[in-house]
Design a protein around this motif. Sequence first.
Motif, mmCIF file in Angstrom:
data_model
loop_
_atom_site.group_PDB
_atom_site.id
_atom_site.type_symbol
_atom_site.label_atom_id
_atom_site.label_comp_id
_atom_site.label_asym_id
_atom_site.label_seq_id
_atom_site.Cartn_x
_atom_site.Cartn_y
_atom_site.Cartn_z
ATOM 1 N N HIS A 115 0.856 -1.177 0.000
ATOM 2 C CA HIS A 115 0.000 0.000 0.000
ATOM 3 C C HIS A 115 0.894 1.229 0.000
ATOM 4 C CE1 HIS A 115 -3.206 2.794 1.746
ATOM 5 N NE2 HIS A 115 -3.548 2.508 0.509
ATOM 6 N N CYS A 116 0.721 2.081 -1.016
ATOM 7 C CA CYS A 116 1.641 3.198 -1.231
ATOM 8 C C CYS A 116 0.900 4.502 -1.529
ATOM 9 C CB CYS A 116 2.580 2.872 -2.392
ATOM 10 S SG CYS A 116 3.470 1.316 -2.246
ATOM 11 N N PRO A 117 0.121 5.036 -0.589
ATOM 12 C CA PRO A 117 -0.564 6.308 -0.823
ATOM 13 C C PRO A 117 0.432 7.458 -0.924
ATOM 14 C CG PRO A 117 -0.781 5.661 1.464
ATOM 15 C CD PRO A 117 -0.119 4.513 0.766
ATOM 16 N N VAL A 118 -0.029 8.553 -1.527
ATOM 17 C CA VAL A 118 0.886 9.661 -1.807
ATOM 18 C C VAL A 118 0.311 10.992 -1.334
ATOM 19 C CG1 VAL A 118 1.812 8.469 -3.829
ATOM 20 C CG2 VAL A 118 -0.070 10.091 -4.128
ATOM 21 N N PHE A 119 1.218 11.926 -1.124
ATOM 22 C CA PHE A 119 0.863 13.328 -0.944
ATOM 23 C C PHE A 119 1.400 14.067 -2.162
ATOM 24 C CE2 PHE A 119 1.119 12.087 3.642
ATOM 25 C CZ PHE A 119 -0.220 12.305 3.944
ATOM 26 N N MET A 120 0.621 14.122 -3.196
ATOM 27 C CA MET A 120 1.025 14.826 -4.412
ATOM 28 C C MET A 120 -0.182 14.998 -5.327
ATOM 29 S SD MET A 120 3.138 11.915 -6.594
ATOM 30 C CE MET A 120 4.266 11.407 -5.301
ATOM 31 N N GLY A 121 -0.149 16.057 -6.104
ATOM 32 C CA GLY A 121 -1.148 16.273 -7.133
ATOM 33 C C GLY A 121 -0.585 15.868 -8.480
ATOM 34 N N PRO A 122 -1.359 16.009 -9.543
ATOM 35 C CA PRO A 122 -0.892 15.601 -10.866
ATOM 36 C C PRO A 122 0.429 16.238 -11.310
ATOM 37 C CG PRO A 122 -3.255 15.921 -10.892
ATOM 38 C CD PRO A 122 -2.787 16.394 -9.548
ATOM 39 N N PRO A 123 0.650 17.558 -11.118
ATOM 40 C CA PRO A 123 1.941 18.115 -11.542
ATOM 41 C C PRO A 123 3.118 17.458 -10.827
ATOM 42 C CG PRO A 123 0.350 19.872 -11.193
ATOM 43 C CD PRO A 123 -0.268 18.624 -10.646
ATOM 44 N N ALA A 124 2.958 17.186 -9.524
ATOM 45 C CA ALA A 124 4.033 16.523 -8.777
ATOM 46 C C ALA A 124 4.249 15.107 -9.281
ATOM 47 C CB ALA A 124 3.702 16.509 -7.285
ATOM 48 N N ALA A 125 3.171 14.408 -9.618
ATOM 49 C CA ALA A 125 3.299 13.034 -10.125
ATOM 50 C C ALA A 125 4.026 13.020 -11.466
ATOM 51 C CB ALA A 125 1.915 12.398 -10.258
ATOM 52 N N ARG A 126 3.796 14.020 -12.283
ATOM 53 C CA ARG A 126 4.482 14.081 -13.578
ATOM 54 C C ARG A 126 5.974 14.357 -13.428
ATOM 55 N NH1 ARG A 126 -0.322 16.930 -14.804
ATOM 56 N NH2 ARG A 126 -1.653 15.715 -16.219
ATOM 57 N N ASN A 127 6.335 15.041 -12.336
ATOM 58 C CA ASN A 127 7.721 15.508 -12.169
ATOM 59 C C ASN A 127 8.450 14.843 -11.012
ATOM 60 O OD1 ASN A 127 7.897 17.766 -14.235
ATOM 61 N ND2 ASN A 127 6.044 18.333 -13.141
ATOM 62 N N ALA A 128 7.916 13.708 -10.520
ATOM 63 C CA ALA A 128 8.557 12.954 -9.431
ATOM 64 C C ALA A 128 8.828 13.836 -8.224
ATOM 65 C CB ALA A 128 9.846 12.289 -9.912
ATOM 66 N N GLN A 129 7.794 14.573 -7.813
ATOM 67 C CA GLN A 129 7.884 15.405 -6.623
ATOM 68 C C GLN A 129 6.886 14.893 -5.595
ATOM 69 O OE1 GLN A 129 6.988 19.108 -8.600
ATOM 70 N NE2 GLN A 129 9.136 19.583 -8.971
ATOM 71 N N GLY A 130 6.740 15.600 -4.475
ATOM 72 C CA GLY A 130 5.810 15.154 -3.449
ATOM 73 C C GLY A 130 6.356 13.979 -2.661
ATOM 74 N N SER A 131 5.463 13.315 -1.933
ATOM 75 C CA SER A 131 5.867 12.226 -1.036
ATOM 76 C C SER A 131 5.035 10.977 -1.294
ATOM 77 C CB SER A 131 5.691 12.643 0.426
ATOM 78 O OG SER A 131 6.477 13.776 0.739
ATOM 79 N N MET A 132 5.664 9.829 -1.101
ATOM 80 C CA MET A 132 4.983 8.549 -1.191
ATOM 81 C C MET A 132 5.333 7.732 0.045
ATOM 82 S SD MET A 132 5.323 5.474 -4.058
ATOM 83 C CE MET A 132 4.827 6.560 -5.406
#
Length: 284
Positions: A115-132
């Motif tokens: 189980h790998c929920p994230v703290f990121m929106g679409p721009p972060a997901a596209r650019n490998a940012q945010g947290s998982m």
Amino acid sequence: MANIAFLGTGLLGSAFAEAAAKRGDTVTAWNRSIDKVQALSQFGVKAAATPAEAVRSASRVHIVLKDDAVVEEVIAATRGELSADTILIDHTTTLPALTAARAARLHAAGIKYLHCPVFMGPPAARNAQGSMMVAGPKALFESVQGELAKMTGRLEYMGERADLAAANKLFGNAVIIGLSAVMADVLTLAQASDVSGEDAIKLLGLLDLNGMVAGRGVNMAKGNFSPSFELAMARKDVRLMLETTAKRPMAALPAVAARMDQLIAEGLGAKDASVLGIDAVVRP
């Protein structure tokens, strides 16, 4: 490069799939609304008509769905096509208890699941940012750690307990949602006071919110409500806020005021305002 599948191509899932395809992975995706998958064809993502078709031959299956019920439904639809080596990586925000039960059931059936929920929106997901965050068997995590690290700016392994990432995702979202509600009330206060909303939000930069969490938050978790800002005085300030906004709709402060009144009636008015959290710790 890996052969991977994405089940669910809403805003976050489509951003993940796009990024994976741009990294050179072979990506197949499924979504109930086929047009959302077809929109990814420009990045080389192949559309699948069913979840089972999407996961066929995939080494990793990334699940980005609405809730527990949909996750269960979609996993059940893939079972016949999952190989013994396929790893299910579930990014869905889910109920901790159901996440733990699902993980136990899948692992007992020989299915690899993290189980790998994230703290990121679409721009972060596209650019490998945010947290998982990741919860599940450590050896399984380590086998995909490098690939998951490519998807995020920060990768946190929470431990073997299957529901820990789910619980922590709710903690984080509670802060995001709660802070949004408080900021909405600040903007309402600004409107009622004839102050620019942008100026009011800028003022929040004077507050050390991280320090507040590290200090007041830790004291709350320990049940330490020694006063530095008495509840009774804080309630007076909330009264001033509500009087200022008059009949304007408020998102958070009326509920805070009602809870303060309950605690003051219990004789806790001289405690710190953080005594709002007293029922989350064992009372002496």
